[in-house]
Design a protein around this motif. Structure first.
Motif, PDB file in Angstrom:
ATOM      1  N   ARG A   2      39.191  50.066  29.787  1.00  3.03           N
ATOM      2  CA  ARG A   2      40.142  48.980  29.517  1.00  3.03           C
ATOM      3  C   ARG A   2      41.445  49.210  30.270  1.00  3.03           C
ATOM      4  O   ARG A   2      42.016  48.284  30.847  1.00  3.03           O
ATOM      5  CB  ARG A   2      40.440  48.897  28.015  1.00  3.03           C
ATOM      6  CG  ARG A   2      39.300  48.386  27.167  1.00  3.03           C
ATOM      7  CD  ARG A   2      39.803  48.122  25.761  1.00  3.03           C
ATOM      8  NE  ARG A   2      38.708  48.044  24.810  1.00  3.03           N
ATOM      9  CZ  ARG A   2      38.862  47.737  23.532  1.00  3.03           C
ATOM     10  NH1 ARG A   2      40.072  47.494  23.061  1.00  3.03           N
ATOM     11  NH2 ARG A   2      37.826  47.678  22.715  1.00  3.03           N
ATOM     12  N   GLU A   3      41.943  50.458  30.232  1.00  2.00           N
ATOM     13  CA  GLU A   3      43.206  50.776  30.900  1.00  2.00           C
ATOM     14  C   GLU A   3      43.119  50.508  32.396  1.00  2.00           C
ATOM     15  O   GLU A   3      44.028  49.912  32.987  1.00  2.00           O
ATOM     16  CB  GLU A   3      43.561  52.244  30.667  1.00  2.00           C
ATOM     17  CG  GLU A   3      43.984  52.580  29.242  1.00  2.00           C
ATOM     18  CD  GLU A   3      44.284  54.050  29.061  1.00  2.00           C
ATOM     19  OE1 GLU A   3      44.705  54.433  27.967  1.00  2.00           O
ATOM     20  OE2 GLU A   3      44.097  54.827  30.034  1.00  2.00           O
ATOM     21  N   VAL A   4      42.015  50.946  33.013  1.00  2.66           N
ATOM     22  CA  VAL A   4      41.836  50.759  34.450  1.00  2.66           C
ATOM     23  C   VAL A   4      41.729  49.275  34.783  1.00  2.66           C
ATOM     24  O   VAL A   4      42.361  48.779  35.726  1.00  2.66           O
ATOM     25  CB  VAL A   4      40.601  51.518  34.960  1.00  2.66           C
ATOM     26  CG1 VAL A   4      40.268  51.129  36.399  1.00  2.66           C
ATOM     27  CG2 VAL A   4      40.823  53.025  34.873  1.00  2.66           C
ATOM     28  N   LEU A   5      40.952  48.549  34.000  1.00  8.62           N
ATOM     29  CA  LEU A   5      40.747  47.127  34.268  1.00  8.62           C
ATOM     30  C   LEU A   5      42.038  46.342  34.072  1.00  8.62           C
ATOM     31  O   LEU A   5      42.378  45.472  34.885  1.00  8.62           O
ATOM     32  CB  LEU A   5      39.650  46.579  33.352  1.00  8.62           C
ATOM     33  CG  LEU A   5      39.135  45.171  33.684  1.00  8.62           C
ATOM     34  CD1 LEU A   5      38.622  45.104  35.113  1.00  8.62           C
ATOM     35  CD2 LEU A   5      38.037  44.766  32.704  1.00  8.62           C
ATOM     36  N   LEU A   6      42.770  46.626  33.020  1.00  9.15           N
ATOM     37  CA  LEU A   6      44.027  45.923  32.769  1.00  9.15           C
ATOM     38  C   LEU A   6      45.043  46.220  33.874  1.00  9.15           C
ATOM     39  O   LEU A   6      45.742  45.310  34.346  1.00  9.15           O
ATOM     40  CB  LEU A   6      44.595  46.319  31.410  1.00  9.15           C
ATOM     41  CG  LEU A   6      45.903  45.625  30.997  1.00  9.15           C
ATOM     42  CD1 LEU A   6      45.722  44.116  30.978  1.00  9.15           C
ATOM     43  CD2 LEU A   6      46.373  46.122  29.637  1.00  9.15           C
ATOM     44  N   ALA A   7      45.106  47.486  34.323  1.00  8.00           N
ATOM     45  CA  ALA A   7      46.026  47.854  35.405  1.00  8.00           C
ATOM     46  C   ALA A   7      45.657  47.117  36.695  1.00  8.00           C
ATOM     47  O   ALA A   7      46.528  46.634  37.418  1.00  8.00           O
ATOM     48  CB  ALA A   7      45.996  49.365  35.631  1.00  8.00           C
ATOM     49  N   LEU A   8      44.351  47.010  36.973  1.00 11.37           N
ATOM     50  CA  LEU A   8      43.891  46.293  38.162  1.00 11.37           C
ATOM     51  C   LEU A   8      44.314  44.830  38.107  1.00 11.37           C
ATOM     52  O   LEU A   8      44.833  44.279  39.086  1.00 11.37           O
ATOM     53  CB  LEU A   8      42.365  46.398  38.281  1.00 11.37           C
ATOM     54  CG  LEU A   8      41.705  45.510  39.343  1.00 11.37           C
ATOM     55  CD1 LEU A   8      42.203  45.876  40.735  1.00 11.37           C
ATOM     56  CD2 LEU A   8      40.181  45.624  39.264  1.00 11.37           C
ATOM     57  N   ILE A   9      44.099  44.184  36.972  1.00 16.43           N
ATOM     58  CA  ILE A   9      44.451  42.770  36.830  1.00 16.43           C
ATOM     59  C   ILE A   9      45.953  42.565  37.002  1.00 16.43           C
ATOM     60  O   ILE A   9      46.392  41.670  37.730  1.00 16.43           O
ATOM     61  CB  ILE A   9      43.985  42.237  35.459  1.00 16.43           C
ATOM     62  CG1 ILE A   9      42.448  42.198  35.388  1.00 16.43           C
ATOM     63  CG2 ILE A   9      44.549  40.848  35.194  1.00 16.43           C
ATOM     64  CD1 ILE A   9      41.897  41.849  34.027  1.00 16.43           C
ATOM     65  N   LYS A  10      46.749  43.409  36.364  1.00 16.64           N
ATOM     66  CA  LYS A  10      48.205  43.263  36.457  1.00 16.64           C
ATOM     67  C   LYS A  10      48.692  43.458  37.885  1.00 16.64           C
ATOM     68  O   LYS A  10      49.502  42.676  38.393  1.00 16.64           O
ATOM     69  CB  LYS A  10      48.884  44.263  35.521  1.00 16.64           C
ATOM     70  CG  LYS A  10      48.806  43.886  34.046  1.00 16.64           C
ATOM     71  CD  LYS A  10      49.585  44.864  33.186  1.00 16.64           C
ATOM     72  CE  LYS A  10      49.614  44.403  31.733  1.00 16.64           C
ATOM     73  NZ  LYS A  10      50.363  45.354  30.868  1.00 16.64           N
ATOM     74  N   LEU A  11      48.204  44.500  38.551  1.00 15.95           N
ATOM     75  CA  LEU A  11      48.635  44.771  39.918  1.00 15.95           C
ATOM     76  C   LEU A  11      48.192  43.664  40.874  1.00 15.95           C
ATOM     77  O   LEU A  11      48.935  43.269  41.778  1.00 15.95           O
ATOM     78  CB  LEU A  11      48.084  46.124  40.381  1.00 15.95           C
ATOM     79  CG  LEU A  11      48.721  47.358  39.730  1.00 15.95           C
ATOM     80  CD1 LEU A  11      47.908  48.606  40.054  1.00 15.95           C
ATOM     81  CD2 LEU A  11      50.160  47.518  40.195  1.00 15.95           C
TER      82      LEU A  11
END
Length: 294
Positions: free
Chosen positions: A9-18
């Motif tokens: 979740r952390e990796v996916l959320l960071a990807l979406i935000k960036l």
């Protein structure tokens, strides 16, 4: 619905935000810095997310990762809200102007609906009378073509007269793709491959060996061989070994984005284990979006 681990979740959320903040592909090192984890760990997580169809990647110096619509819907289901933005296109090319809000007005006006865009970036790239394109937006899936009527540079607002407003249907690639997949073999003479493509009225086909995709060849590749005088060449001599694929359960909007990302006009459709099941072209998708097909 997938049940992701906390790290996924952390990796996916960071990807979406960036991706939404920068409007470009995201490097694994950027994600690692964002969440404070080792890049090697992030790469392993990225591999698992790719296998779930939650992100797409492009190799090379300008490569990186981008989230799919499925990823954004999944994050949304966890109660995590993200806010996107869209680059405005002019004459088919992206400008440095980003719209982050769209307000559509006068939809029943016979003179034409209007929209007010709130934007930032280099507004000097645009002027009144320009025809621009915006979208498709992620959630309501709107694509707008319009003529700029007024630009207020002090507030970053752009007023446009809507020329075309399209709502892209929610459909899986597998529902749009051509199922009777025409395939070639690597040892097939180019002359024979050319005749087959002409007979089937298609511009390209995957190369299959032992039920595995090993390449793809198009009429452009064959024309190149003939221009070089290699009329006796085989398919393997001119096929492209990097084949861009998409899973049959992915959204057609993801197909459009992947085509744009890789600069191709067709994708090989595969099932969950990577077996070829069909082919989808830009034309196939445009046929489903009738307003864009004219």
């Amino acid at each position: 619905m997938y049940e992701l681990t906390q790290t996924q979740r952390e990796v996916l959320l960071a990807l979406i935000k960036l991706y939404e903040q920068n409007n470009r592909l995201v490097k694994s090192i950027e994600i690692a810095q964002q969440i404070g984890k080792d890049e090697g760990t992030v790469r392993n997580i990225i591999s698992s997310l790719r296998s779930l169809g939650l992100l797409e990647s492009k190799t090379g110096p300008s490569g990186g990762y981008m989230p799919t619509l499925k990823a954004k819907e999944l994050i949304k289901s966890y109660g995590i809200v993200t806010y996107g933005s869209l680059r405005i296109k002019k004459n088919g090319n992206e400008t440095n102007v980003t719209a982050y809000s769209i307000e559509i007005m006068d939809v029943l006006n016979p003179a034409g609906a209007k929209a007010i865009l709130k934007a930032n970036g280099n507004l000097d790239e645009l002027k009144e009378g320009d025809i621009i394109r915006l979208g498709p937006t992620d959630y309501n899936r709107l694509l707008i073509d319009g003529e700029i009527q007024h630009i207020d540079r002090s507030t970053g607002q752009i007023a446009i007269l809507i020329k075309r407003l399209v709502s892209i249907p929610r459909e899986n690639v597998g529902e749009v793709a051509t199922k009777n997949l025409v395939t070639l073999t690597s040892q097939m003479p180019l002359r024979e491959a050319s005749s087959l493509l002409f007979r089937e009225k298609i511009r390209g086909a995957p190369v299959i060996e032992n039920e595995r995709i090993v390449g793809i060849i198009t009429t452009t590749d064959i024309a190149k061989a003939y221009s070089e005088g290699n009329v006796k060449a085989k398919v393997e001599d001119y096929m492209r070994k990097h084949v861009v694929t998409i899973r049959e359960d992915e959204d057609i909007m993801d197909a459009v984005r992947i085509m744009e990302l890789h600069g191709v006009g067709r994708l090989i459709v595969v099932n969950a284990v990577g077996e070829p099941k069909g082919i989808v072209t830009r034309t196939d998708i445009l046929k489903r979006i009738s307003a864009l097909g004219t």
